[in-house]
Design an enzyme around this catalytic site. Sequence first.
Site, PDB file in Angstrom:
ATOM      1  N   SER A  12      36.472 -23.136  -3.278  1.00 24.33           N
ATOM      2  CA  SER A  12      36.241 -23.186  -4.785  1.00 24.33           C
ATOM      3  C   SER A  12      34.821 -23.274  -4.823  1.00 24.33           C
ATOM      4  O   SER A  12      34.381 -24.086  -4.739  1.00 24.33           O
ATOM      5  CB  SER A  12      37.078 -24.234  -5.233  1.00 24.33           C
ATOM      6  N   HIS A  37      37.853 -18.717  -4.316  1.00 23.04           N
ATOM      7  CA  HIS A  37      38.628 -19.340  -5.470  1.00 23.04           C
ATOM      8  C   HIS A  37      37.695 -19.495  -6.506  1.00 23.04           C
ATOM      9  O   HIS A  37      36.742 -20.267  -6.356  1.00 23.04           O
ATOM     10  CB  HIS A  37      39.275 -20.586  -4.958  1.00 23.04           C
ATOM     11  N   ASP A  39      37.716 -21.263 -10.599  1.00 26.52           N
ATOM     12  CA  ASP A  39      38.412 -21.940 -11.434  1.00 26.52           C
ATOM     13  C   ASP A  39      37.945 -21.773 -12.702  1.00 26.52           C
ATOM     14  O   ASP A  39      36.555 -22.203 -13.137  1.00 26.52           O
ATOM     15  CB  ASP A  39      38.108 -23.444 -10.831  1.00 26.52           C
ATOM     16  N   MET A  41      38.155 -22.782 -16.581  1.00 26.92           N
ATOM     17  CA  MET A  41      38.757 -23.933 -17.405  1.00 26.92           C
ATOM     18  C   MET A  41      38.174 -23.683 -19.132  1.00 26.92           C
ATOM     19  O   MET A  41      37.293 -23.361 -19.097  1.00 26.92           O
ATOM     20  CB  MET A  41      38.170 -25.103 -16.772  1.00 26.92           C
ATOM     21  N   HIS A  70      41.696 -18.684 -10.836  1.00 26.42           N
ATOM     22  CA  HIS A  70      42.777 -19.676 -11.229  1.00 26.42           C
ATOM     23  C   HIS A  70      42.633 -20.009 -12.569  1.00 26.42           C
ATOM     24  O   HIS A  70      41.293 -20.509 -13.025  1.00 26.42           O
ATOM     25  CB  HIS A  70      42.572 -20.931 -10.256  1.00 26.42           C
ATOM     26  N   MET A  72      42.914 -22.073 -15.795  1.00 26.28           N
ATOM     27  CA  MET A  72      43.362 -23.178 -16.479  1.00 26.28           C
ATOM     28  C   MET A  72      43.039 -23.227 -17.730  1.00 26.28           C
ATOM     29  O   MET A  72      42.075 -23.891 -18.436  1.00 26.28           O
ATOM     30  CB  MET A  72      42.842 -24.468 -15.634  1.00 26.28           C
ATOM     31  N   MET A 141      49.522 -27.653  -7.432  1.00 21.84           N
ATOM     32  CA  MET A 141      48.221 -28.595  -7.546  1.00 21.84           C
ATOM     33  C   MET A 141      48.574 -29.981  -7.005  1.00 21.84           C
ATOM     34  O   MET A 141      49.505 -30.515  -7.165  1.00 21.84           O
ATOM     35  CB  MET A 141      47.918 -28.608  -9.082  1.00 21.84           C
ATOM     36  N   ASP A 176      46.056 -26.693  -4.069  1.00 23.74           N
ATOM     37  CA  ASP A 176      44.650 -26.749  -4.618  1.00 23.74           C
ATOM     38  C   ASP A 176      44.520 -28.119  -5.174  1.00 23.74           C
ATOM     39  O   ASP A 176      45.286 -28.824  -6.153  1.00 23.74           O
ATOM     40  CB  ASP A 176      44.811 -25.892  -5.963  1.00 23.74           C
TER      41      ASP A 176
HETATM   42  C1  DX5 Z   1      40.658 -28.443  -9.971  1.00 27.16           C
HETATM   43  C2  DX5 Z   1      40.359 -27.037  -9.265  1.00 27.16           C
HETATM   44  C3  DX5 Z   1      40.287 -27.066  -7.817  1.00 27.16           C
HETATM   45  C4  DX5 Z   1      39.245 -27.865  -7.446  1.00 27.16           C
HETATM   46  C5  DX5 Z   1      39.352 -28.301  -6.006  1.00 27.16           C
HETATM   47  O1  DX5 Z   1      40.985 -28.292 -11.138  1.00 27.16           O
HETATM   48  O2  DX5 Z   1      41.523 -26.398  -9.603  1.00 27.16           O
HETATM   49  O3  DX5 Z   1      40.038 -25.623  -7.411  1.00 27.16           O
HETATM   50  O4  DX5 Z   1      37.803 -26.864  -7.347  1.00 27.16           O
HETATM   51  O5  DX5 Z   1      38.373 -29.108  -5.738  1.00 27.16           O
HETATM   52  P1  DX5 Z   1      38.583 -30.124  -4.477  1.00 27.16           P
HETATM   53  O6  DX5 Z   1      38.701 -29.290  -3.450  1.00 27.16           O
HETATM   54  O7  DX5 Z   1      36.963 -30.757  -4.510  1.00 27.16           O
HETATM   55  O8  DX5 Z   1      39.582 -31.251  -4.803  1.00 27.16           O
HETATM   56 ZN    ZN Z   2      41.701 -24.186  -8.607  1.00 25.78          ZN
END
Ligand code: DX5
Ligand code: ZN
Length: 229
Positions: A12, A37, A39, A41, A70, A72, A141, A176
């Site tokens: 990620s 990956h 993320d 947000m 991903h 969110m 998750m 994840d």
């Molecule tokens: C959390 C993200 C993850 C995050 C994982 O909301 O969706 O992808 O980056 O990070 P680690 O591996 O550090 O928990």
């Molecule tokens: Zn993620």
Amino acid sequence: MDFDRSIKIAPSILSADFADFGREIRAVEDQGADWVHVDVMDGHFVPNITFGPPAVAAFRKHVRTVMDVHLMIAPVDPYIDAFARAGADIITAHVEAGPHIHRTLQAIRGAGARAGVALNPGTPAESVEHLLDLADLVCVMTVNPGFGGQKFIDMTDKVRRLRAMIGDRPVHIEIDGGVDPTTAPALARAGADVLVAGSAVFRGGSVSNSAPYGENIAAIRAAAEGALG
Ligand code: DX5
Ligand code: ZN
């Protein structure tokens, strides 16, 4: 992008150097990443803000493997086309992001991407039972989404249930949050094949010293594959 259930490690880039995404992406891929990956947000569905479609389009130029995006964000439907145009191979939306996840998955496939559906820790496996023919990936998750580096929440039983529900369908199970060499084995044994890892991949390394990325990826992979026997 052929389907298989081999273990795939998806770093990620939430844990990468935000001023140097291009080189970070190339570094983790050179060091053995299977997917990248991303993320996204929105400060609304989750309490953090990262990047939008123009940034994702910029990452695309550096990704040679699979760009796994991903989302969110809520609402999600108005942004699907933009993330597909940005070059996402897989777009994952949360089952909790709105009342019409079925329509959302149809829209993702309609936009030409693979469709993923993510479940927060408090959401049961059964919430995706009627979506499995519309999904290419289920993301479990193992932290509450929003931040990297959080404490792992054990969802092994949920993964086992999903694996049984999926049967012979070509649907990946992705994990994840909090994945590292200690948490990966039970998840792999339960049926997960895609392991997202942020802090456990990027710790100890940098673009100018990327060997630790490779060691970290190899350690997670070895732990997961070792558990499969
Ligand atoms: C959390 C993200 C993850 C995050 C994982 O909301 O969706 O992808 O980056 O990070 P680690 O591996 O550090 O928990
Ligand atoms: Zn993620």
